[in-house]
Write a protein that holds these residues in place. Structure first.
Motif, PDB file in Angstrom:
ATOM      1  N   ASP A 111       0.845  -1.196   0.000  1.00 53.18           N
ATOM      2  CA  ASP A 111       0.000   0.000   0.000  1.00 53.18           C
ATOM      3  C   ASP A 111       0.881   1.246   0.000  1.00 53.18           C
ATOM      4  OD1 ASP A 111      -1.852   1.986   0.325  1.00 53.18           O
ATOM      5  OD2 ASP A 111      -2.403   1.447   2.379  1.00 53.18           O
ATOM      6  N   PRO A 112       0.880   2.036  -1.091  1.00 53.28           N
ATOM      7  CA  PRO A 112       1.760   3.212  -1.147  1.00 53.28           C
ATOM      8  C   PRO A 112       1.182   4.447  -0.482  1.00 53.28           C
ATOM      9  CG  PRO A 112       0.589   2.977  -3.220  1.00 53.28           C
ATOM     10  CD  PRO A 112       0.146   1.839  -2.356  1.00 53.28           C
ATOM     11  N   GLU A 113      -0.071   4.376  -0.010  1.00 53.88           N
ATOM     12  CA  GLU A 113      -0.782   5.579   0.436  1.00 53.88           C
ATOM     13  C   GLU A 113      -0.087   6.341   1.566  1.00 53.88           C
ATOM     14  OE1 GLU A 113      -3.116   8.718   0.711  1.00 53.88           O
ATOM     15  OE2 GLU A 113      -3.041   7.276  -0.948  1.00 53.88           O
ATOM     16  N   PRO A 114       0.481   5.678   2.592  1.00 49.14           N
ATOM     17  CA  PRO A 114       1.107   6.466   3.658  1.00 49.14           C
ATOM     18  C   PRO A 114       2.193   7.412   3.155  1.00 49.14           C
ATOM     19  CG  PRO A 114       0.789   4.210   4.375  1.00 49.14           C
ATOM     20  CD  PRO A 114       0.460   4.242   2.913  1.00 49.14           C
ATOM     21  N   TYR A 115       3.009   6.936   2.236  1.00 50.71           N
ATOM     22  CA  TYR A 115       4.070   7.793   1.688  1.00 50.71           C
ATOM     23  C   TYR A 115       3.492   8.797   0.707  1.00 50.71           C
ATOM     24  CZ  TYR A 115       8.465   9.186  -0.501  1.00 50.71           C
ATOM     25  OH  TYR A 115       9.536   9.920  -0.980  1.00 50.71           O
ATOM     26  N   VAL A 116       2.622   8.345  -0.180  1.00 52.61           N
ATOM     27  CA  VAL A 116       2.047   9.235  -1.192  1.00 52.61           C
ATOM     28  C   VAL A 116       1.250  10.354  -0.532  1.00 52.61           C
ATOM     29  CG1 VAL A 116       0.409   9.369  -3.115  1.00 52.61           C
ATOM     30  CG2 VAL A 116       2.020   7.464  -2.983  1.00 52.61           C
ATOM     31  N   GLY A 117       0.575  10.066   0.566  1.00 54.52           N
ATOM     32  CA  GLY A 117      -0.179  11.092   1.273  1.00 54.52           C
ATOM     33  C   GLY A 117       0.713  12.211   1.783  1.00 54.52           C
ATOM     34  N   GLN A 118       1.896  11.858   2.254  1.00 51.22           N
ATOM     35  CA  GLN A 118       2.841  12.873   2.715  1.00 51.22           C
ATOM     36  C   GLN A 118       3.371  13.695   1.543  1.00 51.22           C
ATOM     37  OE1 GLN A 118       5.808  10.766   4.973  1.00 51.22           O
ATOM     38  NE2 GLN A 118       4.327  10.007   6.470  1.00 51.22           N
ATOM     39  N   VAL A 119       3.642  13.042   0.429  1.00 50.86           N
ATOM     40  CA  VAL A 119       4.091  13.765  -0.764  1.00 50.86           C
ATOM     41  C   VAL A 119       3.010  14.732  -1.233  1.00 50.86           C
ATOM     42  CG1 VAL A 119       4.733  13.499  -3.200  1.00 50.86           C
ATOM     43  CG2 VAL A 119       5.675  11.936  -1.485  1.00 50.86           C
ATOM     44  N   ALA A 120       1.754  14.273  -1.208  1.00 52.25           N
ATOM     45  CA  ALA A 120       0.652  15.129  -1.624  1.00 52.25           C
ATOM     46  C   ALA A 120       0.551  16.355  -0.726  1.00 52.25           C
ATOM     47  CB  ALA A 120      -0.663  14.338  -1.596  1.00 52.25           C
ATOM     48  N   TRP A 121       0.713  16.174   0.578  1.00 54.37           N
ATOM     49  CA  TRP A 121       0.672  17.322   1.497  1.00 54.37           C
ATOM     50  C   TRP A 121       1.767  18.326   1.144  1.00 54.37           C
ATOM     51  CZ3 TRP A 121       4.267  19.461   4.736  1.00 54.37           C
ATOM     52  CH2 TRP A 121       3.789  20.452   5.616  1.00 54.37           C
ATOM     53  N   MET A 122       2.957  17.835   0.853  1.00 54.35           N
ATOM     54  CA  MET A 122       4.067  18.734   0.541  1.00 54.35           C
ATOM     55  C   MET A 122       3.769  19.586  -0.686  1.00 54.35           C
ATOM     56  SD  MET A 122       8.031  17.831  -0.412  1.00 54.35           S
ATOM     57  CE  MET A 122       7.568  17.275  -2.067  1.00 54.35           C
ATOM     58  N   PHE A 123       3.297  18.932  -1.762  1.00 54.15           N
ATOM     59  CA  PHE A 123       3.062  19.680  -2.994  1.00 54.15           C
ATOM     60  C   PHE A 123       1.815  20.552  -2.921  1.00 54.15           C
ATOM     61  CE2 PHE A 123       5.870  16.380  -4.923  1.00 54.15           C
ATOM     62  CZ  PHE A 123       6.801  17.252  -5.460  1.00 54.15           C
ATOM     63  N   ARG A 124       0.764  20.054  -2.298  1.00 52.92           N
ATOM     64  CA  ARG A 124      -0.497  20.800  -2.295  1.00 52.92           C
ATOM     65  C   ARG A 124      -0.537  21.904  -1.247  1.00 52.92           C
ATOM     66  NH1 ARG A 124      -4.920  15.826  -2.686  1.00 52.92           N
ATOM     67  NH2 ARG A 124      -3.963  14.755  -4.483  1.00 52.92           N
ATOM     68  N   ARG A 125       0.042  21.647  -0.072  1.00 48.22           N
ATOM     69  CA  ARG A 125      -0.046  22.617   1.018  1.00 48.22           C
ATOM     70  C   ARG A 125       1.240  23.431   1.150  1.00 48.22           C
ATOM     71  NH1 ARG A 125      -4.014  21.391   4.719  1.00 48.22           N
ATOM     72  NH2 ARG A 125      -3.478  23.446   5.563  1.00 48.22           N
ATOM     73  N   LEU A 126       2.366  22.749   1.323  1.00 44.97           N
ATOM     74  CA  LEU A 126       3.627  23.463   1.533  1.00 44.97           C
ATOM     75  C   LEU A 126       4.030  24.271   0.304  1.00 44.97           C
ATOM     76  CD1 LEU A 126       5.976  23.928   3.525  1.00 44.97           C
ATOM     77  CD2 LEU A 126       7.113  21.952   2.479  1.00 44.97           C
ATOM     78  N   LEU A 127       3.813  23.694  -0.891  1.00 45.24           N
ATOM     79  CA  LEU A 127       4.245  24.348  -2.127  1.00 45.24           C
ATOM     80  C   LEU A 127       3.074  24.855  -2.966  1.00 45.24           C
ATOM     81  CD1 LEU A 127       7.098  21.865  -3.121  1.00 45.24           C
ATOM     82  CD2 LEU A 127       7.359  24.165  -2.182  1.00 45.24           C
ATOM     83  N   GLY A 128       1.868  24.891  -2.386  1.00 43.31           N
ATOM     84  CA  GLY A 128       0.714  25.413  -3.111  1.00 43.31           C
ATOM     85  C   GLY A 128       0.743  26.927  -3.220  1.00 43.31           C
ATOM     86  N   ASP A 129      -0.341  27.515  -3.713  1.00 44.47           N
ATOM     87  CA  ASP A 129      -0.340  28.967  -3.943  1.00 44.47           C
ATOM     88  C   ASP A 129      -0.471  29.783  -2.662  1.00 44.47           C
ATOM     89  OD1 ASP A 129      -3.022  28.891  -3.199  1.00 44.47           O
ATOM     90  OD2 ASP A 129      -3.754  29.022  -5.264  1.00 44.47           O
ATOM     91  N   ARG A 130      -0.858  29.154  -1.550  1.00 45.59           N
ATOM     92  CA  ARG A 130      -0.914  29.769  -0.221  1.00 45.59           C
ATOM     93  C   ARG A 130      -1.919  30.923  -0.126  1.00 45.59           C
ATOM     94  NH1 ARG A 130       5.481  30.139   1.713  1.00 45.59           N
ATOM     95  NH2 ARG A 130       5.915  27.889   1.618  1.00 45.59           N
ATOM     96  N   GLY A 131      -2.723  31.133  -1.147  1.00 43.40           N
ATOM     97  CA  GLY A 131      -3.699  32.198  -1.106  1.00 43.40           C
ATOM     98  C   GLY A 131      -3.105  33.588  -1.109  1.00 43.40           C
ATOM     99  N   LEU A 132      -1.882  33.725  -1.582  1.00 46.90           N
ATOM    100  CA  LEU A 132      -1.199  35.026  -1.589  1.00 46.90           C
ATOM    101  C   LEU A 132      -1.720  35.899  -2.725  1.00 46.90           C
ATOM    102  CD1 LEU A 132       2.452  33.762  -0.998  1.00 46.90           C
ATOM    103  CD2 LEU A 132       0.872  34.671   0.716  1.00 46.90           C
ATOM    104  N   THR A 133      -1.543  37.198  -2.584  1.00 45.72           N
ATOM    105  CA  THR A 133      -1.936  38.144  -3.628  1.00 45.72           C
ATOM    106  C   THR A 133      -0.829  39.180  -3.802  1.00 45.72           C
ATOM    107  OG1 THR A 133      -3.078  39.555  -2.015  1.00 45.72           O
ATOM    108  CG2 THR A 133      -4.404  37.880  -3.146  1.00 45.72           C
ATOM    109  N   GLY A 134      -0.900  39.906  -4.920  1.00 44.81           N
ATOM    110  CA  GLY A 134       0.007  41.022  -5.154  1.00 44.81           C
ATOM    111  C   GLY A 134       1.462  40.606  -5.260  1.00 44.81           C
ATOM    112  N   PRO A 135       2.385  41.467  -4.796  1.00 44.78           N
ATOM    113  CA  PRO A 135       3.824  41.182  -4.917  1.00 44.78           C
ATOM    114  C   PRO A 135       4.251  39.889  -4.247  1.00 44.78           C
ATOM    115  CG  PRO A 135       3.460  43.485  -4.360  1.00 44.78           C
ATOM    116  CD  PRO A 135       2.123  42.808  -4.247  1.00 44.78           C
TER     117      PRO A 135
END
Length: 321
Positions: A129-153
C-alpha cells in the motif's frame, strides 16, 4: 519558503510586476547536425497494461526495482504541481513561442502524472500500500508548495520561487531521462518490457522538453542567485525524498517482509551494473547547472529522445488511436 537572492536582478529579465522589457538572450551551445531545430511539444495519450507486472520487475533485484519505483510515488503529485504552477504563469508569458512550449509541457506533464499513478494501483493490488508515503508527498506539494492564497507582490515572488524550483527539478529529471534511454543494464537484467517502455517514454519526453522550465524562469525572473539557491534546495529535497521512499518500499514489501534493508553499497553495486542511476553521474550534473552560462540544450540528446518516441510501443499505439 520563498527563495530570494541578494544579487542584482537583471533588468532585461522582465520579472513579474516589473517593466515589460524583453527577456535576455538564451545561452546556447552548438547543436549537432542530427538534432531537431524546433519541436512542437505534444502530449501522447499512452496507456500501459500492468496485469502481468511482477512486484520486482527487475528479476532478482528488489532494491534496484524499488529505487526506480520511488518515481511512481513522487511523480503523480509532483507533476500535477508542475501543471498548476505553470498554469499560473501562462498569462504572464510575453513570448508566443515560449507560450506554445509551456502549453505543450503542461499537456505532457499531465499525462505523465496519470501514467505513473496506474503503477500505484498495481502495487496496492500486490499487497504494498503506497498511500502512507504518497499522502505525505501530496501534502508537501499541495499545502507546503501550493499557492498559499497570496496576492500582489507576495504572490508574484512565490510564483517565481516555485518556477525556480521546477527548473532545478526538471534539470534532474532530464538527467534521469537521458540515463534511462542509455541504460542497457536494464535490458541485460531482463527488466519488464512494459515498465521499461513507461520509463523510456517518460524519459524521452523529459529530454524533449528539458529547456522549457528553465526558459520560463529566465523569461519571468532570470536571477542567477535565485536559480542557484533553488537548485540546492531541489537537490536536497529530492535526495531526502528518494532515500525515504526506498526505505518505505523495502520495509513494506510483502515479499521481503522487512528481511532486506537498503544499504549505500547496494546503490553503488546496482549503479555499476547500470540498473540504477550512478550517484557520481547525478552529482556531476549539479555543478553544470550552476554555471552562469548553463542552458539545458547543452545536455541530453533530443534526436535520441525523438527516435525512442517514434519506436515506443505505447507512444506508437497512442499515435494510431
Amino acid at each position: 519558503m520563498t527563495i530570494e537572492s541578494t544579487g542584482d536582478r537583471p533588468e532585461a529579465a522582465g520579472s513579474l510586476g516589473g517593466p515589460g522589457t524583453a527577456p535576455p538572450p538564451t545561452p546556447s551551445s552548438p547543436v549537432s547536425a542530427d538534432e531537431p531545430d524546433h519541436l512542437v511539444l505534444q502530449p501522447r495519450d499512452v496507456h500501459f497494461d500492468w496485469s502481468e507486472l511482477d512486484l520486482h520487475w527487475i528479476p532478482g533485484e528488489p532494491f534496484a526495482t524499488h529505487v526506480i519505483n520511488v518515481l511512481h510515488l513522487l511523480l503523480p503529485e509532483g507533476e500535477r504541481w508542475f501543471v498548476e504552477v505553470f498554469k499560473e504563469a501562462v498569462p504572464l508569458i510575453r513570448d508566443e513561442k515560449l507560450r506554445e512550449e509551456v502549453l505543450g509541457f503542461i499537456g505532457q506533464e499531465a499525462v505523465h502524472a496519470e501514467a505513473h499513478a496506474g503503477v500505484l494501483d498495481h502495487m496496492d493490488a500486490h499487497g504494498l500500500d503506497p498511500e502512507p508515503y504518497v499522502g505525505q508527498v501530496a501534502w508537501m506539494f499541495r499545502r507546503l508548495l501550493g499557492d498559499r492564497g497570496l496576492t500582489g507582490p507576495r504572490a508574484s515572488a512565490w510564483l517565481r520561487s516555485r518556477l525556480a524550483l521546477i527548473a532545478g527539478i526538471e534539470h534532474m529529471t532530464a538527467v534521469l531521462g537521458q540515463w534511462v534511454l542509455d541504460a542497457e543494464g536494464l535490458d541485460r537484467a531482463d527488466a519488464d518490457p512494459t515498465m521499461l517502455d513507461l520509463l523510456r517514454w517518460h524519459g524521452a519526453e523529459e529530454v524533449e522538453h528539458r529547456a522549457v522550465a528553465y526558459d520560463l524562469f529566465m523569461h519571468l525572473d532570470g536571477r542567477y542567485g535565485k536559480r542557484a539557491i533553488a537548485m540546492v534546495v531541489a537537490t536536497a529535497a529530492m535526495g531526502a525524498l528518494w532515500v525515504r521512499g526506498v526505505r518505505f518500499l523495502m520495509a513494506n514489501d510483502p515479499v521481503l517482509r522487512r528481511t532486506v534493508k537498503p544499504r549505500v553499497r547496494d546503490m553503488l553495486r546496482t549503479g555499476r551494473m547500470g540498473l540504477t542511476p550512478s550517484l557520481w553521474q547525478l552529482a556531476r550534473s549539479i555543478p553544470s547547472y550552476l554555471r552562469p552560462g548553463y542552458h539545458p540544450s547543452q545536455h541530453g540528446s533530443t534526436g535520441q529522445a525523438v527516435a525512442y518516441l517514434a519506436s515506443s510501443p505505447a507512444a506508437r499505439a497512442a499515435g494510431h488511436s
